[in-house]
Design an enzyme around this catalytic site. Sequence first.
Site, PDB file in Angstrom:
ATOM      1  N   ASP B 128       0.790  -1.236   0.000  1.00  0.00           N
ATOM      2  CA  ASP B 128       0.000   0.000   0.000  1.00  0.00           C
ATOM      3  C   ASP B 128       0.819   1.282   0.000  1.00  0.00           C
ATOM      4  O   ASP B 128       0.308   2.351  -0.318  1.00  0.00           O
ATOM      5  CB  ASP B 128      -0.953   0.003   1.205  1.00  0.00           C
ATOM      6  CG  ASP B 128      -2.077  -1.001   1.038  1.00  0.00           C
ATOM      7  OD1 ASP B 128      -2.447  -1.278  -0.116  1.00  0.00           O
ATOM      8  OD2 ASP B 128      -2.585  -1.512   2.050  1.00  0.00           O
ATOM      9  N   MET B 170      -5.923  -1.630  -5.738  1.00  0.00           N
ATOM     10  CA  MET B 170      -5.853  -1.662  -4.281  1.00  0.00           C
ATOM     11  C   MET B 170      -5.386  -0.313  -3.696  1.00  0.00           C
ATOM     12  O   MET B 170      -5.009   0.592  -4.425  1.00  0.00           O
ATOM     13  CB  MET B 170      -4.948  -2.802  -3.827  1.00  0.00           C
ATOM     14  CG  MET B 170      -5.649  -4.151  -3.948  1.00  0.00           C
ATOM     15  SD  MET B 170      -4.691  -5.490  -3.198  1.00  0.00           S
ATOM     16  CE  MET B 170      -5.951  -6.770  -3.081  1.00  0.00           C
ATOM     17  N   GLY B 186      -2.680   5.652 -18.944  1.00  0.00           N
ATOM     18  CA  GLY B 186      -3.378   6.540 -19.870  1.00  0.00           C
ATOM     19  C   GLY B 186      -4.832   6.751 -19.480  1.00  0.00           C
ATOM     20  O   GLY B 186      -5.709   6.862 -20.342  1.00  0.00           O
TER      21      GLY B 186
END
Lengths: 323, 323, 323, 323
Positions: B128, B170, B186
């Site tokens: 994370d 996530m 993109g």
Amino acid sequence: MKRIGVFTSGGDSPGMNACVRAVVRTAVYHGIEVYGIMRGYSGMIKGEFIKLDSASVANTVQRGGTILKSARSQKFMTKEGRQQAFDQLVNHGIEGLVAIGGNGTFTGAMIFEREFGIPTVGAPGTIDNDLFGTDYTIGYDTAVNTALEAIDKIRDTADSHDRCFFIEVMGRDSGYIAIPCAIGGGAEIVMVPETQMSEEAVIETLRNSWRRSKTSFIVVVAEGEKEGNVTHVAARVKEAIPELDARVTIIGHVQRGGAPTASDRLLASQIGIAAVEGLMNGMRNVMAGIIDRKLVYTPFEDTIYKKKMLSQSFMRMVEILSV
Amino acid sequence: MKRIGVFTSGGDSPGMNACVRAVVRTAVYHGIEVYGIMRGYSGMIKGEFIKLDSASVANTVQRGGTILKSARSQKFMTKEGRQQAFDQLVNHGIEGLVAIGGNGTFTGAMIFEREFGIPTVGAPGTIDNDLFGTDYTIGYDTAVNTALEAIDKIRDTADSHDRCFFIEVMGRDSGYIAIPCAIGGGAEIVMVPETQMSEEAVIETLRNSWRRSKTSFIVVVAEGEKEGNVTHVAARVKEAIPELDARVTIIGHVQRGGAPTASDRLLASQIGIAAVEGLMNGMRNVMAGIIDRKLVYTPFEDTIYKKKMLSQSFMRMVEILSV
Amino acid sequence: MKRIGVFTSGGDSPGMNACVRAVVRTAVYHGIEVYGIMRGYSGMIKGEFIKLDSASVANTVQRGGTILKSARSQKFMTKEGRQQAFDQLVNHGIEGLVAIGGNGTFTGAMIFEREFGIPTVGAPGTIDNDLFGTDYTIGYDTAVNTALEAIDKIRDTADSHDRCFFIEVMGRDSGYIAIPCAIGGGAEIVMVPETQMSEEAVIETLRNSWRRSKTSFIVVVAEGEKEGNVTHVAARVKEAIPELDARVTIIGHVQRGGAPTASDRLLASQIGIAAVEGLMNGMRNVMAGIIDRKLVYTPFEDTIYKKKMLSQSFMRMVEILSV
Amino acid sequence: MKRIGVFTSGGDSPGMNACVRAVVRTAVYHGIEVYGIMRGYSGMIKGEFIKLDSASVANTVQRGGTILKSARSQKFMTKEGRQQAFDQLVNHGIEGLVAIGGNGTFTGAMIFEREFGIPTVGAPGTIDNDLFGTDYTIGYDTAVNTALEAIDKIRDTADSHDRCFFIEVMGRDSGYIAIPCAIGGGAEIVMVPETQMSEEAVIETLRNSWRRSKTSFIVVVAEGEKEGNVTHVAARVKEAIPELDARVTIIGHVQRGGAPTASDRLLASQIGIAAVEGLMNGMRNVMAGIIDRKLVYTPFEDTIYKKKMLSQSFMRMVEILSV
């Protein structure tokens, strides 16, 4: 035959571009002009035609998706729409078509040929591998490898945490994608439409393994009727075996994309060549496929109405290998 | 210090094994014995200790997951559990710990140290990247690349079919994973907890682009409070712009697995070495991290209570690059 | 049959572990004990035997290389060496063998059986795909995909710099690896032992393309007699067409490693099962293979002395597709 | 500034397209017109200019190589050539340039600016990471990961056969690529220009490990002066330790290609934006880079004449980790 058109239709699959490339270069090789028709039947009706030459398809063999784009067309399902499509083809001097897609695509082509006499040879472009008339469809091998790579990653977590992962892979009416994913991914259980394994049997198998102190599991579930099927199964298992740390993952749309594998590029190339040479030889309403490494042309009627059966031996393999 | 223990705890992340390997080999290099503690605090309580030497960690640097496994431990949250853990460490002669995990792991270590005096140095192991005290956490770079590869594949389909894909990545409380995925993938829009972009703004942006005849879109959505958040957003957009062919994909657990990238292996190795040498130098209750390419030890209190801020400049980048 | 042995021999290939796993689990499934023999015939002579059970092969299906290791054994080529190997097998109560490897491996097994009566069933484990008796060998599909991914990357540079790359892929006596690499990699020319294209013809083809203002080229060259063959060809071309910016790349040993593809895992699993069940059914001196999707056992004599022919149609494909 | 040009020059590197895309979109965002100049200075002289808009760079962020192509230009090294280039720029109304490349590119831009006053801002596009003024160059992270993936595959074989592999990676004058490959690839030894480890020391280290019964080895060798350097080292080792089964692999040109990693896409995007905004703010003769996560503009003189030093701590890491 002096000028042909090529288009992709239905869900995109990796290798479609390799097939378009083969169609174009084979046409050029034989002195035939070739137009790309954008967005399938939709573009055919609107006249979205692009002249293609050898250079147009340079550096596309490895690209996922389809440079000709794909779309569904309600209008082509009407006589009026097909009339417009025919007029566009006539205006552009197009005398034959190569259609890359699945049974929806071929059904349209068959009706179109009956009404207007434009010959079409089909190429099996779908990740689902559920087309009669070819051992493998273009994109299938790539989709399986993509799903398997995802399963490899998930197994890292399953092992590290002693978890049970329910992993949904694509394949609407068949276990073609699920089976090699289960065997190659080291799954304990595979749930496919062909066998209709009950949730009770799944629970029983997991419970037995758990008792033999196996602690991490992979269950591969074919998508079935609709995406998300897997959630229901996992919920039932959690209820029945609360001590199991069960998680759900849906591999999803990534399975449709990515650079095609070597097998898919080779297959797409073989079929692209065969489609053009089929048209040149007067074929129509047939799909080019490879069965037992030999080129075969199968009537659209058969690809549409006959069912390719998944070998039962694969189910036994999953059982043996998860011992 | 003659003998130390190493364990992984919390969600697994790619590079944990590379870090364990570095811990083991650094200990061996300095003549310290090292035990692997299986399943984090849970195994510490139960005494699941394994003696490790240089060969034990051969050929693990590239493997995802954690060979020491990971688990949550309710029992370690009780005084009684920690007493048992301490007894196990004493029985095995373990004088210091390297804890690879996140803030939950470090909180446990801090309390444990206060009560029993066993020193711990932490290594930031989580995908994370939301830990204060290091620019990057171990596993973050791999997770981002995994998510990005998935987005690359989905874009093949988005382009081929003129669709709008809502892709959930996530990152519970932060956009650390979502931002590079959006810039590198993109994407037209990125939704992250830090900015709380309203659904109305998303709809407005998509509608404007649609009018300028842009037809395929990627919207990257950070997971937020709970997985599946993205479904709600997509439903709202479909309602507001019915002509948009909107689809949802949740990248999911694959982001936790796979072989670590070069950056993650290097970071894990640097930190593993630093953790052992930190212990040797009498450190405790600190996490080893790399800030601006320099090794930094940050007190657990800071890693736990201070918040690492995502640079606002990244949000501006998404806006410019989707012009 | 109560106890069997399994070993890998010759060059390693991706999928060997998947095959070992299938052998072990099939044996367990049928109540047969199974020993892993380390380092092929070398370990058989030395008695490097390891008892394997279902858990021994967990999490190996995706791993490249071979957990049983491989080695050449000069000693097994002597009667004395084979006597020692036999004594070891007898001492360990091993009644049958599964040999995963190529023709060298099978030749040894055949002689061994004649002298000592120990039955062996072979599994085709080699990246070269040059074994009679199976459409594909275990590892071939992976090797081709690995080489193709490398070619995809090299083409980025070839295109960016208008260069001509001569790329050598593996395949000693055949073009099995080179052909799909050339077709799937968009090569202009493929040089394989089967056709013996002259250097003059290569030069002529490149010169013609250059005149039609094509500026970047890929030439795929099969390794041939010895690695580095490609260097000679490239030098000749540079001499003849100095304006061409020609470069050489040898893909090399990476082609032997890596996680096996789905196809290779499936094939390895099918063959591993078939090998054990073949032994159980009294077979000996045969190799299990898959021909036209059907399981076939071929006598070692045929796999060794008969030659599998590469279809000529592939050469024509390269010509058409490079138009 | 109303109109700018962008070009790529020198060896191609993954992420160049992501940088071009960022340049184009940033220009569009600020209402500036942008032209792509094909083939670097060569195309500038010939007037190979292409007007680019936002759509021109759609779906390029993930592509390796450079859509603007790259080439060397002898002519630009002459005053006459530069005069022609200037005339072309004036004719096209181009007032500023973004040059993506390395020191050769920047040297040309600096001379050009002195003579003709056209401002250039540079972007560090090279896999070698040897440019002063930025922590990382565009393409470096991808090249390292590509090399590392190859090493992972080779290690499968090294382990399976108890071999010693000498693996050459790119990096002419520095160990920037070799070091993370060695640490992340589990190498026993790394040979880089910065330390000039003697062949005797290599032999000594391998011999000692061999005696401690370690049987498989990876030695990573930086390319050094010229490709193929590794062959000499391996030959010396084979001579000195004949019992070692030593093999050589040169990773080669694949390191320049492939889809850029997330880090490279992010870096390329940051720098592309910074280059255009630098030009807008009147900058010239500077390279945009990221140092310690902050945007920095460094004079070309410094990027060219100052040397970025590889941290000595990395060499120590290899030593510790190969214990």
